[in-house]
Scaffold this motif. Structure first.
Motif, mmCIF file in Angstrom:
data_model
loop_
_atom_site.group_PDB
_atom_site.id
_atom_site.type_symbol
_atom_site.label_atom_id
_atom_site.label_comp_id
_atom_site.label_asym_id
_atom_site.label_seq_id
_atom_site.Cartn_x
_atom_site.Cartn_y
_atom_site.Cartn_z
ATOM 1 N N ASN A 199 32.914 29.087 14.024
ATOM 2 C CA ASN A 199 31.774 28.941 13.188
ATOM 3 C C ASN A 199 30.390 28.228 13.750
ATOM 4 N N GLY A 200 30.180 28.832 14.753
ATOM 5 C CA GLY A 200 28.658 28.374 15.605
ATOM 6 C C GLY A 200 27.664 28.942 14.711
ATOM 7 N N ASN A 201 26.604 28.125 14.436
ATOM 8 C CA ASN A 201 25.353 28.428 13.851
ATOM 9 C C ASN A 201 24.627 29.163 14.872
ATOM 10 N N PRO A 202 23.686 29.912 14.371
ATOM 11 C CA PRO A 202 22.584 30.779 14.890
ATOM 12 C C PRO A 202 21.680 30.150 15.937
ATOM 13 N N ALA A 203 21.039 30.661 17.003
ATOM 14 C CA ALA A 203 20.223 30.176 17.900
ATOM 15 C C ALA A 203 18.923 29.676 16.988
ATOM 16 N N GLY A 204 18.573 28.069 17.357
ATOM 17 C CA GLY A 204 17.468 27.607 16.818
ATOM 18 C C GLY A 204 18.115 26.451 15.549
ATOM 19 N N ILE B 77 33.317 23.576 38.691
ATOM 20 C CA ILE B 77 34.437 23.487 39.906
ATOM 21 C C ILE B 77 35.507 22.484 39.639
ATOM 22 N N SER B 78 35.330 21.371 38.737
ATOM 23 C CA SER B 78 36.138 20.397 38.630
ATOM 24 C C SER B 78 36.272 19.973 37.255
ATOM 25 N N SER B 79 35.853 20.641 36.244
ATOM 26 C CA SER B 79 35.793 20.083 34.982
ATOM 27 C C SER B 79 35.947 21.255 33.940
ATOM 28 N N PRO B 80 36.769 21.261 32.667
ATOM 29 C CA PRO B 80 36.662 22.142 31.730
ATOM 30 C C PRO B 80 35.282 22.192 31.188
ATOM 31 N N GLU B 81 34.918 23.130 30.443
ATOM 32 C CA GLU B 81 33.823 23.396 29.806
ATOM 33 C C GLU B 81 33.839 23.661 28.283
ATOM 34 N N TYR B 82 32.989 22.975 27.301
ATOM 35 C CA TYR B 82 32.943 23.381 26.040
ATOM 36 C C TYR B 82 31.506 24.001 25.959
ATOM 37 N N GLN B 83 31.944 25.508 25.516
ATOM 38 C CA GLN B 83 30.507 26.342 25.604
ATOM 39 C C GLN B 83 29.604 26.202 24.366
ATOM 40 N N LEU B 84 28.288 26.148 24.825
ATOM 41 C CA LEU B 84 27.131 26.379 23.911
ATOM 42 C C LEU B 84 26.800 27.686 24.115
ATOM 43 N N LEU B 85 26.474 28.281 23.099
ATOM 44 C CA LEU B 85 26.017 29.763 23.242
ATOM 45 C C LEU B 85 25.356 30.207 21.974
ATOM 46 N N ASP B 86 24.409 31.228 22.217
ATOM 47 C CA ASP B 86 23.803 31.887 21.233
ATOM 48 C C ASP B 86 24.874 33.212 21.093
ATOM 49 N N ASN B 87 25.696 33.105 20.063
ATOM 50 C CA ASN B 87 26.811 33.892 20.157
ATOM 51 C C ASN B 87 26.176 35.430 19.674
ATOM 52 N N GLU B 88 25.195 35.480 18.801
ATOM 53 C CA GLU B 88 24.785 36.884 18.508
ATOM 54 C C GLU B 88 23.857 37.439 19.456
ATOM 55 N N ASN B 89 23.279 37.005 20.447
ATOM 56 C CA ASN B 89 22.436 37.583 21.582
ATOM 57 C C ASN B 89 22.661 37.429 23.018
ATOM 58 N N HIS B 90 23.456 36.338 23.260
ATOM 59 C CA HIS B 90 23.779 36.351 24.627
ATOM 60 C C HIS B 90 24.922 37.191 25.139
ATOM 61 N N PRO B 91 24.720 38.038 26.273
ATOM 62 C CA PRO B 91 26.030 39.011 26.730
ATOM 63 C C PRO B 91 27.320 38.270 26.894
ATOM 64 N N ASP B 92 27.394 36.972 27.273
ATOM 65 C CA ASP B 92 28.568 36.496 27.466
ATOM 66 C C ASP B 92 29.428 36.207 26.101
ATOM 67 N N ALA B 93 28.958 36.474 24.993
ATOM 68 C CA ALA B 93 29.820 36.429 23.872
ATOM 69 C C ALA B 93 30.622 37.547 23.822
ATOM 70 N N LYS B 94 30.120 38.397 24.323
ATOM 71 C CA LYS B 94 31.194 40.066 24.393
ATOM 72 C C LYS B 94 32.010 40.143 25.904
ATOM 73 N N MET B 95 31.954 39.166 26.636
ATOM 74 C CA MET B 95 32.678 39.149 27.841
ATOM 75 C C MET B 95 33.995 38.187 27.845
ATOM 76 N N GLY B 96 34.744 37.934 28.648
ATOM 77 C CA GLY B 96 35.958 37.384 28.531
ATOM 78 C C GLY B 96 36.881 38.040 27.775
ATOM 79 N N VAL B 97 37.734 37.289 26.980
ATOM 80 C CA VAL B 97 38.856 37.821 26.433
ATOM 81 C C VAL B 97 38.931 37.010 24.755
ATOM 82 N N ASP B 98 38.952 38.058 23.910
ATOM 83 C CA ASP B 98 39.010 37.287 22.659
ATOM 84 C C ASP B 98 37.865 36.462 22.002
#
Length: 271
Positions: free
Chosen positions: A181-186, A142-163
């Motif tokens: 250029n994020g690396n895959p899960a694991g 609620i008070s902080s910017p967020e640098y995202q950490l994510l499994d881009n290939e499998n987490h649904p958040d990767a397809k949400m948001g904009v661009d």
């Protein structure tokens, strides 16, 4: 002549009003709910060792000194040290009814370079926060910017948001990491966040992927287009629009999003 003059003045006033409304069409007068910023214990950063680059080592793989839960005075049981890494475990072994929550390093940083390595579990989601305040009964984001950490290939958040602005390295829900250029899960990733007099830069695996300026009209516009807009979330908008508060500083935190995540080599250079 007098009547024409009055009409002319009226037309100018109407034009100014319309122009003003157009410039502020994304800003709606919304009351901000009351809130309380907690004053929890902080550490003396000078007691922590520095590496060869002059950065404070705030996690050495052996100790959780300086760390505690967000809005808490102890480390939640779901956070632990595993093989020299700082790990959040969804289901820690041998712990009954473990408590969770975000983890913070208890020092208010202002201008700094934060570096760390991270890897995420399959379909995992987490994040990194900075300049955060500890707001009673409210989440850290609620008070902080967020640098995202994510499994881009499998987490649904990767397809949400904009661009792709919810993929790893992005300013969550506001600016996508480009290139992605994020690396895959694991697999391990290297992250760096630089905050210097309001200019913030995200790096992922050695590449600059995001840049923005806090406390500017452009920052306000980003918030207004996100889930933190003034109409959608008045308190978040108010706190994020003035991120860091009067001191323009705050704690660094790592997110409990319910998925296993590992972190290591966590250092902060004070600028």
């Amino acid at each position: 002549m007098k009547r024409k003059f009055i009409y002319a003045i009226s037309a100018v006033m109407l034009l100014v009003a319309v122009s003003s409304k157009a410039q502020n069409k994304n800003v709606v007068a919304t009351d901000v709910p009351p809130y309380e910023i907690l004053n929890l214990p902080k550490v003396d950063i000078k007691k922590f060792p520095k590496n060869a680059d002059g950065a404070y080592v705030i996690f050495d793989g052996k100790s959780l000194d300086g760390w505690r839960g967000y809005n808490k005075e102890k480390v939640p049981a779901k956070w632990s040290i595993e093989d020299g890494t700082l790990k959040f475990s969804k289901n820690p072994v041998g712990v009954t009814n473990p408590d969770g929550g975000d983890l913070v390093f208890a020092y208010d940083f202002k201008n700094f370079e934060l570096e760390f390595d991270w890897k995420i579990s399959q379909s995992g989601n987490s994040g990194v926060f900075f300049l955060a305040k500890e707001v009673k009964d409210q989440p850290i984001y609620i008070s902080s910017p967020e640098y995202q950490l994510l499994d881009n290939e499998n987490h649904p958040d990767a397809k949400m948001g904009v661009d792709g602005n919810r993929k790893s390295g992005s300013l969550y829900d506001m600016i996508p990491a480009i290139p992605q250029n994020g690396n895959p899960a694991g697999e391990w990733n290297k992250a760096k966040i630089v905050v210097n007099k309001g200019k913030v830069t995200h790096y992922q695996n050695g590449v600059k992927v995001v840049e923005y300026d806090l406390w500017t009209p452009a920052w306000t516009a980003l918030l207004q287009e996100s889930k933190f807009s003034q109409t959608k979330w008045p308190l978040a908008f108010a706190l994020l629009n003035q991120v860091g508060g009067k001191t323009k500083s705050g704690v660094i935190g790592f997110q409990d999003h319910g998925d296993d995540v590992w972190l290591k080599n966590i250092t902060v250079k004070v600028l």
